[in-house]
Design a protein around this motif. Sequence first.
Motif, PDB file in Angstrom:
ATOM      1  N   GLY A 114       0.919  -0.979   0.033  1.00 51.39           N
ATOM      2  CA  GLY A 114      -0.070  -0.099   0.052  1.00 51.39           C
ATOM      3  C   GLY A 114       0.849   0.740  -0.021  1.00 51.39           C
ATOM      4  O   GLY A 114       0.173   2.443  -0.125  1.00 51.39           O
ATOM      5  N   GLU A 115       2.477   1.309   0.397  1.00 52.49           N
ATOM      6  CA  GLU A 115       2.934   2.263  -0.162  1.00 52.49           C
ATOM      7  C   GLU A 115       4.038   2.260  -0.641  1.00 52.49           C
ATOM      8  O   GLU A 115       5.291   1.392  -1.054  1.00 52.49           O
ATOM      9  CB  GLU A 115       3.379   2.460   1.247  1.00 52.49           C
ATOM     10  N   ILE A 116       4.225   3.475  -1.867  1.00 54.67           N
ATOM     11  CA  ILE A 116       5.557   3.827  -2.039  1.00 54.67           C
ATOM     12  C   ILE A 116       6.761   4.985  -1.757  1.00 54.67           C
ATOM     13  O   ILE A 116       5.644   6.117  -1.588  1.00 54.67           O
ATOM     14  CB  ILE A 116       5.355   3.973  -3.736  1.00 54.67           C
ATOM     15  N   ASP A 117       7.586   4.911  -0.845  1.00 53.05           N
ATOM     16  CA  ASP A 117       8.167   5.812  -0.469  1.00 53.05           C
ATOM     17  C   ASP A 117       9.933   5.821  -1.212  1.00 53.05           C
ATOM     18  O   ASP A 117      10.079   5.388  -1.802  1.00 53.05           O
ATOM     19  CB  ASP A 117       9.019   5.293   0.749  1.00 53.05           C
ATOM     20  N   ILE A 118       9.635   7.455  -1.550  1.00 50.29           N
ATOM     21  CA  ILE A 118      11.069   7.806  -2.551  1.00 50.29           C
ATOM     22  C   ILE A 118      11.662   8.928  -1.737  1.00 50.29           C
ATOM     23  O   ILE A 118      11.288  10.330  -1.532  1.00 50.29           O
ATOM     24  CB  ILE A 118      10.230   7.910  -3.894  1.00 50.29           C
ATOM     25  N   VAL A 119      12.914   8.657  -1.686  1.00 52.79           N
ATOM     26  CA  VAL A 119      14.130   9.422  -0.913  1.00 52.79           C
ATOM     27  C   VAL A 119      14.867   9.711  -2.071  1.00 52.79           C
ATOM     28  O   VAL A 119      16.049   9.100  -2.187  1.00 52.79           O
ATOM     29  CB  VAL A 119      14.421   8.354   0.618  1.00 52.79           C
ATOM     30  N   ALA A 120      15.070  10.992  -2.295  1.00 55.59           N
ATOM     31  CA  ALA A 120      16.125  11.739  -3.061  1.00 55.59           C
ATOM     32  C   ALA A 120      16.491  13.034  -3.330  1.00 55.59           C
ATOM     33  O   ALA A 120      15.095  13.688  -2.506  1.00 55.59           O
ATOM     34  CB  ALA A 120      15.382  10.729  -4.722  1.00 55.59           C
TER      35      ALA A 120
END
Length: 184
Positions: A166-172
């Motif tokens: 249920g979740e997509i996390d993008i760290v950039a």
Amino acid sequence: MGVPISERLGKGNNEEFYRRMLENFASNLRVAAPGIIQEFNPVTQTVSVQVAIREKIIDPDMLQHWVEIPLLLDVPIIIPRAGGFALTLPVKPGDECLVIFADSCIDAWFSSGGVQNQIERRRHDLSDGFALLGVWSQPRTLQDYSMSSVQIRTDDGATRISMSPGEIDIVASVVKINGVPWRN
């Protein structure tokens, strides 16, 4: 006292002969070995690899020496690829890998694809290796390995895409999205 049957039959000599023969066979058989990439060719998608384990040899004077296996050249890389998709990686010198040695000569298949006849009759030869990327030694383990999500990440974890139910996390520091604007 009688002579033991093994001596009468020469069994002791045969055992030593076969032990040495099998030891010689095993010392020349290649299956897999860890390696360190020295160079990557992005056009041919092959690497030069230094096998990371030295071999002990015994010279004619019965002295033991540790020797490095010669550099393996033009080794095809293995990356996840199927169905018209591929996960490419920016392969760099110093990356670790596992070199797997094919059962037979790969030259004709590698240059032409499809089903081919062997050019040479050789088995498990140093010249028939594949570099499986993504293998690493303990000094290169990933910090903060995720146990709750799938990640595509940099080694230091500072840039990553994480996916959990249920979740997509993008760290950039920068996220770019290109494409055709959506119209309803």
